[in-house]
Write a protein that holds these residues in place. Structure first.
Motif, PDB file in Angstrom:
ATOM      1  N   SER A 246       0.835  -1.206   0.000  1.00 18.67           N
ATOM      2  CA  SER A 246       0.000   0.000   0.000  1.00 18.67           C
ATOM      3  C   SER A 246       0.869   1.255   0.000  1.00 18.67           C
ATOM      4  CB  SER A 246      -0.947   0.010   1.209  1.00 18.67           C
ATOM      5  OG  SER A 246      -0.226   0.072   2.422  1.00 18.67           O
ATOM      6  N   LEU A 247       2.017   1.179   0.675  1.00 19.01           N
ATOM      7  CA  LEU A 247       2.920   2.324   0.686  1.00 19.01           C
ATOM      8  C   LEU A 247       3.569   2.524  -0.683  1.00 19.01           C
ATOM      9  CD1 LEU A 247       3.861   4.532   2.568  1.00 19.01           C
ATOM     10  CD2 LEU A 247       5.695   3.042   3.374  1.00 19.01           C
ATOM     11  N   ASN A 248       3.904   1.401  -1.359  1.00 18.82           N
ATOM     12  CA  ASN A 248       4.421   1.503  -2.730  1.00 18.82           C
ATOM     13  C   ASN A 248       3.420   2.230  -3.633  1.00 18.82           C
ATOM     14  OD1 ASN A 248       6.720   0.060  -2.039  1.00 18.82           O
ATOM     15  ND2 ASN A 248       5.962  -1.892  -2.843  1.00 18.82           N
ATOM     16  N   HIS A 249       2.155   1.846  -3.502  1.00 19.07           N
ATOM     17  CA  HIS A 249       1.086   2.480  -4.291  1.00 19.07           C
ATOM     18  C   HIS A 249       1.004   3.972  -3.965  1.00 19.07           C
ATOM     19  CE1 HIS A 249      -2.849   3.360  -5.994  1.00 19.07           C
ATOM     20  NE2 HIS A 249      -3.244   3.760  -4.795  1.00 19.07           N
ATOM     21  N   LYS A 250       1.061   4.291  -2.685  1.00 15.55           N
ATOM     22  CA  LYS A 250       0.939   5.685  -2.252  1.00 15.55           C
ATOM     23  C   LYS A 250       2.099   6.527  -2.791  1.00 15.55           C
ATOM     24  CE  LYS A 250      -0.334   8.087   2.024  1.00 15.55           C
ATOM     25  NZ  LYS A 250      -0.577   7.869   3.479  1.00 15.55           N
ATOM     26  N   ILE A 251       3.317   5.994  -2.673  1.00 16.97           N
ATOM     27  CA  ILE A 251       4.516   6.715  -3.121  1.00 16.97           C
ATOM     28  C   ILE A 251       4.469   6.940  -4.629  1.00 16.97           C
ATOM     29  CG2 ILE A 251       7.023   6.515  -3.416  1.00 16.97           C
ATOM     30  CD1 ILE A 251       7.014   4.931  -0.725  1.00 16.97           C
ATOM     31  N   THR A 252       4.156   5.891  -5.376  1.00 20.20           N
ATOM     32  CA  THR A 252       4.146   5.995  -6.835  1.00 20.20           C
ATOM     33  C   THR A 252       3.024   6.905  -7.318  1.00 20.20           C
ATOM     34  OG1 THR A 252       4.978   3.717  -6.909  1.00 20.20           O
ATOM     35  CG2 THR A 252       4.211   4.657  -8.968  1.00 20.20           C
ATOM     36  N   SER A 253       1.866   6.817  -6.696  1.00 20.23           N
ATOM     37  CA  SER A 253       0.735   7.669  -7.083  1.00 20.23           C
ATOM     38  C   SER A 253       1.069   9.138  -6.862  1.00 20.23           C
ATOM     39  CB  SER A 253      -0.516   7.298  -6.283  1.00 20.23           C
ATOM     40  OG  SER A 253      -0.956   6.008  -6.593  1.00 20.23           O
ATOM     41  N   GLN A 254       1.667   9.433  -5.704  1.00 21.07           N
ATOM     42  CA  GLN A 254       1.999  10.834  -5.422  1.00 21.07           C
ATOM     43  C   GLN A 254       3.108  11.330  -6.335  1.00 21.07           C
ATOM     44  OE1 GLN A 254       1.676  12.771  -1.874  1.00 21.07           O
ATOM     45  NE2 GLN A 254       0.338  11.322  -0.864  1.00 21.07           N
ATOM     46  N   ALA A 255       4.058  10.444  -6.665  1.00 18.57           N
ATOM     47  CA  ALA A 255       5.116  10.832  -7.600  1.00 18.57           C
ATOM     48  C   ALA A 255       4.509  11.171  -8.962  1.00 18.57           C
ATOM     49  CB  ALA A 255       6.132   9.700  -7.732  1.00 18.57           C
TER      50      ALA A 255
ATOM     51  N   LEU B  60      10.314  14.153   0.166  1.00 19.83           N
ATOM     52  CA  LEU B  60       8.914  14.072   0.585  1.00 19.83           C
ATOM     53  C   LEU B  60       8.715  12.738   1.289  1.00 19.83           C
ATOM     54  CD1 LEU B  60       6.008  15.182   0.609  1.00 19.83           C
ATOM     55  CD2 LEU B  60       5.669  14.093  -1.624  1.00 19.83           C
ATOM     56  N   ALA B  61       8.408  12.776   2.582  1.00 20.12           N
ATOM     57  CA  ALA B  61       8.242  11.564   3.387  1.00 20.12           C
ATOM     58  C   ALA B  61       6.762  11.308   3.630  1.00 20.12           C
ATOM     59  CB  ALA B  61       8.977  11.710   4.717  1.00 20.12           C
ATOM     60  N   LEU B  62       6.330  10.086   3.302  1.00 18.49           N
ATOM     61  CA  LEU B  62       4.923   9.713   3.423  1.00 18.49           C
ATOM     62  C   LEU B  62       4.743   8.661   4.510  1.00 18.49           C
ATOM     63  CD1 LEU B  62       4.039   9.275  -0.367  1.00 18.49           C
ATOM     64  CD2 LEU B  62       3.984  11.371   0.998  1.00 18.49           C
ATOM     65  N   LYS B  63       3.666   8.758   5.249  1.00 20.52           N
ATOM     66  CA  LYS B  63       3.317   7.758   6.248  1.00 20.52           C
ATOM     67  C   LYS B  63       2.464   6.660   5.614  1.00 20.52           C
ATOM     68  CE  LYS B  63       4.992   9.628  10.095  1.00 20.52           C
ATOM     69  NZ  LYS B  63       5.505  10.894   9.584  1.00 20.52           N
ATOM     70  N   PRO B  64       2.533   5.445   6.156  1.00 24.65           N
ATOM     71  CA  PRO B  64       1.649   4.383   5.653  1.00 24.65           C
ATOM     72  C   PRO B  64       0.198   4.676   6.007  1.00 24.65           C
ATOM     73  CG  PRO B  64       2.840   3.652   7.607  1.00 24.65           C
ATOM     74  CD  PRO B  64       3.416   4.983   7.235  1.00 24.65           C
ATOM     75  N   ASN B  65      -0.714   4.091   5.250  1.00 28.32           N
ATOM     76  CA  ASN B  65      -2.133   4.244   5.562  1.00 28.32           C
ATOM     77  C   ASN B  65      -2.402   3.717   6.964  1.00 28.32           C
ATOM     78  OD1 ASN B  65      -2.658   5.251   2.996  1.00 28.32           O
ATOM     79  ND2 ASN B  65      -3.063   3.222   2.142  1.00 28.32           N
ATOM     80  N   GLY B  66      -3.249   4.423   7.679  1.00 31.17           N
ATOM     81  CA  GLY B  66      -3.579   3.984   9.029  1.00 31.17           C
ATOM     82  C   GLY B  66      -2.696   4.560  10.106  1.00 31.17           C
ATOM     83  N   TYR B  67      -1.672   5.319   9.708  1.00 30.24           N
ATOM     84  CA  TYR B  67      -0.785   5.899  10.718  1.00 30.24           C
ATOM     85  C   TYR B  67      -1.571   6.882  11.583  1.00 30.24           C
ATOM     86  CZ  TYR B  67       2.722   8.770  12.962  1.00 30.24           C
ATOM     87  OH  TYR B  67       3.472   9.455  13.897  1.00 30.24           O
TER      88      TYR B  67
END
Length: 309
Positions: free
Chosen positions: A171-180, A296-303
């Protein structure tokens, strides 16, 4: 980019050159976001003036706050802020990172943008305790601004972990790539993806002589290359913009960031509670410390921030 419509910019009280504010304006000019220029100040001497009443001490604090408000407004007036909404807020708080996080929680900011300090003699970035506390405990994305420009048609590097099947990493991979991808469209940049994988553990080759290290490495490389191919096809990222390399994440990410002259590296911080939350995955800190571009540092979902009620 709809994600970043409510920007919280952390103002540096030690300088008139506010690189975080300049970066916030640059981003907001693309997204039409609202910016809150936020300054947390504190002077212990005002708290120790025992000869004064509490009302008098409050009056003295307010005088300092008003002075800083004027200083901040003067800085904003000198910048290109046409058609942008920039609010200013100055608070009295003895823990700047806590003031920032509370502001995020109270007003649902989408992103925190903060400048970093450069050591004049060493020419390297010095991270303050405030930086690390915000990175570890802020619930929204944190953009640490260094001195690298965001040129037209520049490069964004997304650091992911495609070798893991854990849901948190996926899910974090998805979040990072989507935001990129979203950011690249917003600021007209190119997306690159990097993934590192560990080499053969030395102790295995010593303890098990018949262990085939070359075959092991080839298997690991193919596993990560296949996972990277599948991931990037999903996001329509060109194969030539992907990097799968053996080594420690901090070494590989730094190498690729320098190779493509990345203007921004996007990565995730793993760890929600206890020691892991304190360390934010340790690797992330090592990476952030060594890059000479924005991060840019992203937190995992649910943090959930420890300051959340």
């Amino acid at each position: 980019m709809k994600k970043y419509q409510n920007i919280l910019t952390v103002i540096d009280p030690t300088t008139d050159d506010q690189k975080a504010l300049k970066r916030s304006i640059e981003l907001a000019q693309h997204t039409k976001a609202t910016i809150t220029a936020f300054l947390s100040i504190f002077d212990f001497s005002y708290e120790m003036t025992t000869m004064l009443s509490s009302d008098e001490r409050e009056s003295m604090r307010q005088t300092v706050i008003d002075d800083r408000h004027q200083w901040l407004n003067n800085i904003i007036e000198q910048l290109d802020t046409e058609s942008l909404t920039i609010n200013t807020k100055v608070v009295w708080h003895n823990r700047p990172f806590e003031a920032v996080i509370n502001e995020v929680l109270e007003h649902n900011h989408d992103i925190v943008i903060k400048g970093t300090h450069e050591h004049d003699k060493l020419k390297s970035v010095i991270f303050t305790p405030t930086d690390w506390h915000i990175l570890r405990k802020c619930p929204c994305p944190v953009l640490l601004v260094k001195d690298h420009l965001w040129p037209e048609n520049g490069n964004i590097l997304a650091a992911i972990n495609v070798g893991s099947d854990e849901e948190e990493h996926l899910s974090l991979n998805h979040k990072i790539t989507s935001q990129a991808s979203d950011l690249a469209k917003t600021i007209n940049a190119n997306v690159h993806i990097v993934n590192s994988y560990p080499g053969t553990p030395v102790n295995i080759t010593i303890e098990i002589p018949e262990f085939n290290a070359v075959e092991y490495n080839n298997t690991m490389l193919k596993h990560h290359q296949d996972a990277m191919k599948e991931h990037c096809e999903r996001y329509q990222i060109a194969k030539e913009n992907t990097y799968v390399k053996e080594g420690l994440p901090e070494d590989v990410i730094e190498e690729v960031a320098n190779q493509i002259d990345a203007e921004l590296v996007i990565l995730g911080t793993i760890g929600r509670t206890g020691l892991s939350a304190t360390l934010i995955g340790n690797t992330a800190e090592h990476v952030i410390d060594r890059l000479n571009c924005d991060v840019l540092a992203l937190k995992p979902n649910g943090y959930k921030s420890p300051f959340a009620q």
